[in-house]
Design a protein around this motif. Structure first.
Motif, mmCIF file in Angstrom:
data_model
loop_
_atom_site.group_PDB
_atom_site.id
_atom_site.type_symbol
_atom_site.label_atom_id
_atom_site.label_comp_id
_atom_site.label_asym_id
_atom_site.label_seq_id
_atom_site.Cartn_x
_atom_site.Cartn_y
_atom_site.Cartn_z
ATOM 1 N N SER A 11 0.809 -1.218 0.000
ATOM 2 C CA SER A 11 0.000 0.000 0.000
ATOM 3 C C SER A 11 0.851 1.282 0.000
ATOM 4 O O SER A 11 0.513 2.264 -0.646
ATOM 5 C CB SER A 11 -0.911 -0.043 1.231
ATOM 6 N N GLY A 12 1.954 1.231 0.714
ATOM 7 C CA GLY A 12 2.835 2.398 0.708
ATOM 8 C C GLY A 12 2.317 3.569 1.524
ATOM 9 O O GLY A 12 2.597 4.722 1.207
ATOM 10 N N SER A 13 1.577 3.272 2.595
ATOM 11 C CA SER A 13 1.104 4.402 3.405
ATOM 12 C C SER A 13 2.280 5.084 4.108
ATOM 13 O O SER A 13 2.269 6.308 4.292
ATOM 14 C CB SER A 13 0.024 3.956 4.407
ATOM 15 N N ASN A 14 3.307 4.310 4.459
ATOM 16 C CA ASN A 14 4.517 4.954 5.008
ATOM 17 C C ASN A 14 5.233 5.766 3.937
ATOM 18 O O ASN A 14 5.741 6.861 4.220
ATOM 19 C CB ASN A 14 5.472 3.903 5.594
ATOM 20 N N PHE A 15 5.276 5.244 2.725
ATOM 21 C CA PHE A 15 5.852 5.984 1.592
ATOM 22 C C PHE A 15 5.136 7.333 1.484
ATOM 23 O O PHE A 15 5.775 8.378 1.336
ATOM 24 C CB PHE A 15 5.670 5.134 0.330
ATOM 25 N N ASN A 107 14.828 0.795 8.135
ATOM 26 C CA ASN A 107 13.593 0.010 8.022
ATOM 27 C C ASN A 107 12.673 0.380 9.174
ATOM 28 O O ASN A 107 13.144 0.800 10.242
ATOM 29 C CB ASN A 107 13.916 -1.486 8.099
ATOM 30 N N ILE A 108 11.370 0.219 8.931
ATOM 31 C CA ILE A 108 10.421 0.355 10.046
ATOM 32 C C ILE A 108 9.759 -0.990 10.260
ATOM 33 O O ILE A 108 9.379 -1.676 9.306
ATOM 34 C CB ILE A 108 9.382 1.480 9.813
ATOM 35 N N HIS A 109 9.665 -1.365 11.526
ATOM 36 C CA HIS A 109 9.089 -2.671 11.880
ATOM 37 C C HIS A 109 7.951 -2.426 12.873
ATOM 38 O O HIS A 109 8.108 -1.640 13.811
ATOM 39 C CB HIS A 109 10.172 -3.561 12.501
ATOM 40 N N LEU A 178 1.029 5.345 14.301
ATOM 41 C CA LEU A 178 2.279 5.770 14.966
ATOM 42 C C LEU A 178 3.439 5.811 13.975
ATOM 43 O O LEU A 178 4.289 6.703 14.029
ATOM 44 C CB LEU A 178 2.677 4.771 16.060
ATOM 45 N N GLU A 179 3.466 4.798 13.095
ATOM 46 C CA GLU A 179 4.553 4.716 12.106
ATOM 47 C C GLU A 179 4.617 5.980 11.257
ATOM 48 O O GLU A 179 5.698 6.494 10.960
ATOM 49 C CB GLU A 179 4.348 3.505 11.181
ATOM 50 N N HIS A 180 3.427 6.466 10.872
ATOM 51 C CA HIS A 180 3.373 7.625 9.977
ATOM 52 C C HIS A 180 3.944 8.879 10.629
ATOM 53 O O HIS A 180 4.324 9.821 9.932
ATOM 54 C CB HIS A 180 1.924 7.876 9.524
HETATM 55 C C1 GRF Z 1 4.114 -1.378 8.019
HETATM 56 O O1 GRF Z 1 3.384 -1.900 9.084
HETATM 57 C C2 GRF Z 1 5.586 -1.501 8.290
HETATM 58 O O2 GRF Z 1 5.910 -1.445 9.646
HETATM 59 C C3 GRF Z 1 5.922 -2.857 7.764
HETATM 60 O O3 GRF Z 1 5.099 -3.020 6.628
HETATM 61 C C4 GRF Z 1 3.946 -2.193 6.747
HETATM 62 C C5 GRF Z 1 3.874 -1.366 5.511
HETATM 63 O O4 GRF Z 1 2.692 -0.635 5.395
HETATM 64 N N1 GRF Z 1 7.335 -2.981 7.522
HETATM 65 P P1 GRF Z 1 2.548 0.439 4.233
HETATM 66 O O5 GRF Z 1 2.773 -0.287 2.898
HETATM 67 O O6 GRF Z 1 3.540 1.513 4.460
HETATM 68 O O7 GRF Z 1 1.126 0.928 4.321
#
Ligand code: GRF
Length: 195
Positions: A11-15, A107-109, A178-180
């Protein structure tokens, strides 16, 4: 401006949160490109929308790991990459690439590493394990990528409470939010330290 290349598989929501942070100036860098391991994913739509060049490198279409590494290194060199950001990229990065960009891959985990990390811990499996073990808190971790899965130096973490009625899905949503916030902040701090 440092050149950032993002790797994604879904999906790339972090992107998207990283794109947004370069637009607002929170991240002092430009996104030089997106690399994916598959076609037709939402991350590519996001790249197109923001006129970010992208390249699909499909490992199964290449002869072996070494060719995969060479293809990635070619693309990374064309993008004049300074920093690599893994954002939901599901393939293992070849050791050759890690060595070439040593200390410059993040990397994000979606857990509080070192807990619930390593091979097999990805996506909902991570959150399911957290729920199954009745953890009181979970969260996300940004770390430097080394040749061991989910094992490099930790640069930042955010925590969230796990409620008794949380499911893997509800926890995934909370952690993703939280990641975002965390990832753009850590990338921004990290980029300022890169020569
Ligand atoms: C996130 O939960 C990240 O921690 C993991 O993969 C997922 C990616 O989500 N590594 P998105 O594609 O960024 O929406």
């Amino acid at each position: 401006m440092k050149k950032i290349v993002v790797f994604a598989s879904g999906s790339g929501s972090n992107f998207q949160s990283i794109i947004d942070a370069t637009i607002t100036g929170q991240i002092p860098g430009v996104i030089a490109g997106l690399i994916t391991d598959r076609e037709n994913i939402k991350a590519i739509d996001r790249a197109k929308k923001h006129q970010i060049p992208f390249q699909v490198v499909v490992p199964s279409q290449l002869k072996n790991e070494s060719e995969f590494a060479t293809s990635l290194l070619d693309v990374l060199s064309n993008f004049e990459t300074d920093v690599i950001i893994l954002a939901g990229y599901l393939k293992k990065i070849p050791a050759e690439v890690i060595r070439e960009y040593e200390g410059r891959i993040l990397n994000i985990h979606p857990s509080l590493l070192p807990r619930f990390g390593g091979k097999g811990f990805y996506g909902l499996k991570v959150h399911q394990a957290v729920v199954d073990q009745h953890e009181k808190e979970s969260g996300c971790t940004v770390h430097v990528v080394t040749e061991e899965y989910d094992d490099g130096p930790i640069l930042g973490q955010s925590k969230v409470e796990v409620n008794v009625d949380d499911t893997a899905e509800s926890l995934a949503q909370k952690v993703l939010a939280l990641e975002h916030k965390l990832y753009p902040k850590v990338i921004s701090d990290f980029i300022k330290t890169i020569k």
